[in-house]
Design a protein around this motif. Sequence first.
Motif, PDB file in Angstrom:
ATOM      1  N   GLU A   1     -50.895  81.125  80.987  1.00  0.00           N
ATOM      2  CA  GLU A   1     -49.913  81.049  82.066  1.00  0.00           C
ATOM      3  C   GLU A   1     -49.548  79.609  82.433  1.00  0.00           C
ATOM      4  O   GLU A   1     -48.707  79.394  83.297  1.00  0.00           O
ATOM      5  CB  GLU A   1     -50.434  81.783  83.298  1.00  0.00           C
ATOM      6  CG  GLU A   1     -50.570  83.290  83.083  1.00  0.00           C
ATOM      7  CD  GLU A   1     -50.940  84.036  84.348  1.00  0.00           C
ATOM      8  OE1 GLU A   1     -51.132  83.358  85.383  1.00  0.00           O
ATOM      9  OE2 GLU A   1     -51.039  85.266  84.311  1.00  0.00           O
TER      10      GLU A   1
ATOM     11  N   ASP B   1     -40.218  83.408  76.776  1.00  0.00           N
ATOM     12  CA  ASP B   1     -40.623  84.362  77.810  1.00  0.00           C
ATOM     13  C   ASP B   1     -39.403  84.989  78.464  1.00  0.00           C
ATOM     14  O   ASP B   1     -39.434  86.149  78.877  1.00  0.00           O
ATOM     15  CB  ASP B   1     -41.483  83.656  78.864  1.00  0.00           C
ATOM     16  CG  ASP B   1     -42.816  83.202  78.291  1.00  0.00           C
ATOM     17  OD1 ASP B   1     -43.558  84.055  77.772  1.00  0.00           O
ATOM     18  OD2 ASP B   1     -43.107  81.992  78.346  1.00  0.00           O
TER      19      ASP B   1
ATOM     20  N   ARG C   1     -41.117  80.418  88.686  1.00  0.00           N
ATOM     21  CA  ARG C   1     -42.463  80.463  88.128  1.00  0.00           C
ATOM     22  C   ARG C   1     -43.241  79.199  88.524  1.00  0.00           C
ATOM     23  O   ARG C   1     -43.578  78.373  87.675  1.00  0.00           O
ATOM     24  CB  ARG C   1     -42.394  80.574  86.607  1.00  0.00           C
ATOM     25  CG  ARG C   1     -41.899  81.917  86.109  1.00  0.00           C
ATOM     26  CD  ARG C   1     -42.893  83.040  86.384  1.00  0.00           C
ATOM     27  NE  ARG C   1     -44.101  82.870  85.630  1.00  0.00           N
ATOM     28  CZ  ARG C   1     -44.337  83.447  84.455  1.00  0.00           C
ATOM     29  NH1 ARG C   1     -43.421  84.241  83.900  1.00  0.00           N
ATOM     30  NH2 ARG C   1     -45.474  83.254  83.827  1.00  0.00           N
TER      31      ARG C   1
ATOM     32  N   ALA D   1     -46.462  77.886  86.613  1.00  0.00           N
ATOM     33  CA  ALA D   1     -46.447  77.349  85.248  1.00  0.00           C
ATOM     34  C   ALA D   1     -46.456  75.824  85.294  1.00  0.00           C
ATOM     35  O   ALA D   1     -45.555  75.211  85.868  1.00  0.00           O
ATOM     36  CB  ALA D   1     -45.224  77.853  84.496  1.00  0.00           C
TER      37      ALA D   1
END
Length: 395
Positions: free
Chosen positions: A61, A80, A95, A98
């Motif tokens: 991740e 992704d 995100r 990340a």
Amino acid sequence: MTTAQARQDLAVQPTPLALLLLGREADTRSERGVECPGDLPSPSDPDLVARARAAKEKLGEKVFVLGHHYQRDEVIQFADVTGDSFKLARDAAARPGAEYIVFCGVHFMAESADILTGDEQKVVLPDLAAGCSMADMATAEQVAECWDVLTDAGIAERVVPVSYMNSSADIKAFTGKHGGTICTSSNAERALNWAFEQGEQVLFLPDQHLGRNTAVRDLGLSLEDCVLYNPHKPNGGLTAEELRNAKMILWRGHCSVHGRFSLDSVNDVRERVPGVNVLVHPECKHEVVSAADYVGSTEYIIKMLEEAPSGSKWAIGTELNLVQRLANRFAADGKEIVFLDKTVCFCSTMNRIDLPHLVWTLESLAEGKEINRIQVEKETADFAQLALERMLALP
């Protein structure tokens, strides 16, 4: 006389541009031509796919891979998420966990991702030479000079800049600083309507075709309402009167892929494929857009084909990687999809992101080596984000 002597007598020397394209020189003023440090895997290495998977799994991740629609299949398989440039930048911002955002796209896209993501996140471009010819057609110095020309013509106060997403962070920052907004090919009409509510004229950067097509097709302006500013000519090649009378001041820039399609392309495909629907991107020339059956952004093109009935025929005027992917995807549904032009036309800079570069990037990150990070200077990022926020707030 030998060939070498003839060349010497003619004083023929490779130009800086030729040397740059050959990979034998670097352009110190831009990222193009910058070689990646370290050794890339061989493109013939049969283990590349396995190596990419292993490195991505090791990162877990910590890494989020973005794949633009125009990327080749060998790269897209590791993304992704896929999408257009702005969608991907927003996906990255969503995100925050990340640590690394690997952007399989081009330089301006990675800049946008850096602007929209957190300070602790690192945006990485697998090949720094992956630029955008359109974005390169408007430099900060050229646009500043243009604004001086508009000031001298007495119209700067009533001109609102609107910049296409396909522009550098510097151009986005200029737009934000001067009260303008960014647009995508999906919301260009809304952006122009907003701009004309703020002022009387629009400076549209850097794609002349999207600006012209939106103004004429969607807003009902005439071609005479548009003038073309050429940054390589004194005063843009325009008189002060021409600038004052224009509604749209279009920057002389274009997409090297979409600009290749011609009216002949449309006429030819209609002869070759009876009953074909011609669907093109608004970055195409005005005569191509006028002759097409449907016009819209990349996401619009995908949606149209998803909803198209079985047995329908489509000629698509956009980047070839995407067209081939869509043709393969919908072949089982009985939809015939062809490239609008007979000439193969990939986005050459987008295609610099290949599997060897992606493997090298992922393996380097997995080993703790930070490479090819894209960072936008804070003041530039702040003004660019202001312009992006105005876009997000469009009615």
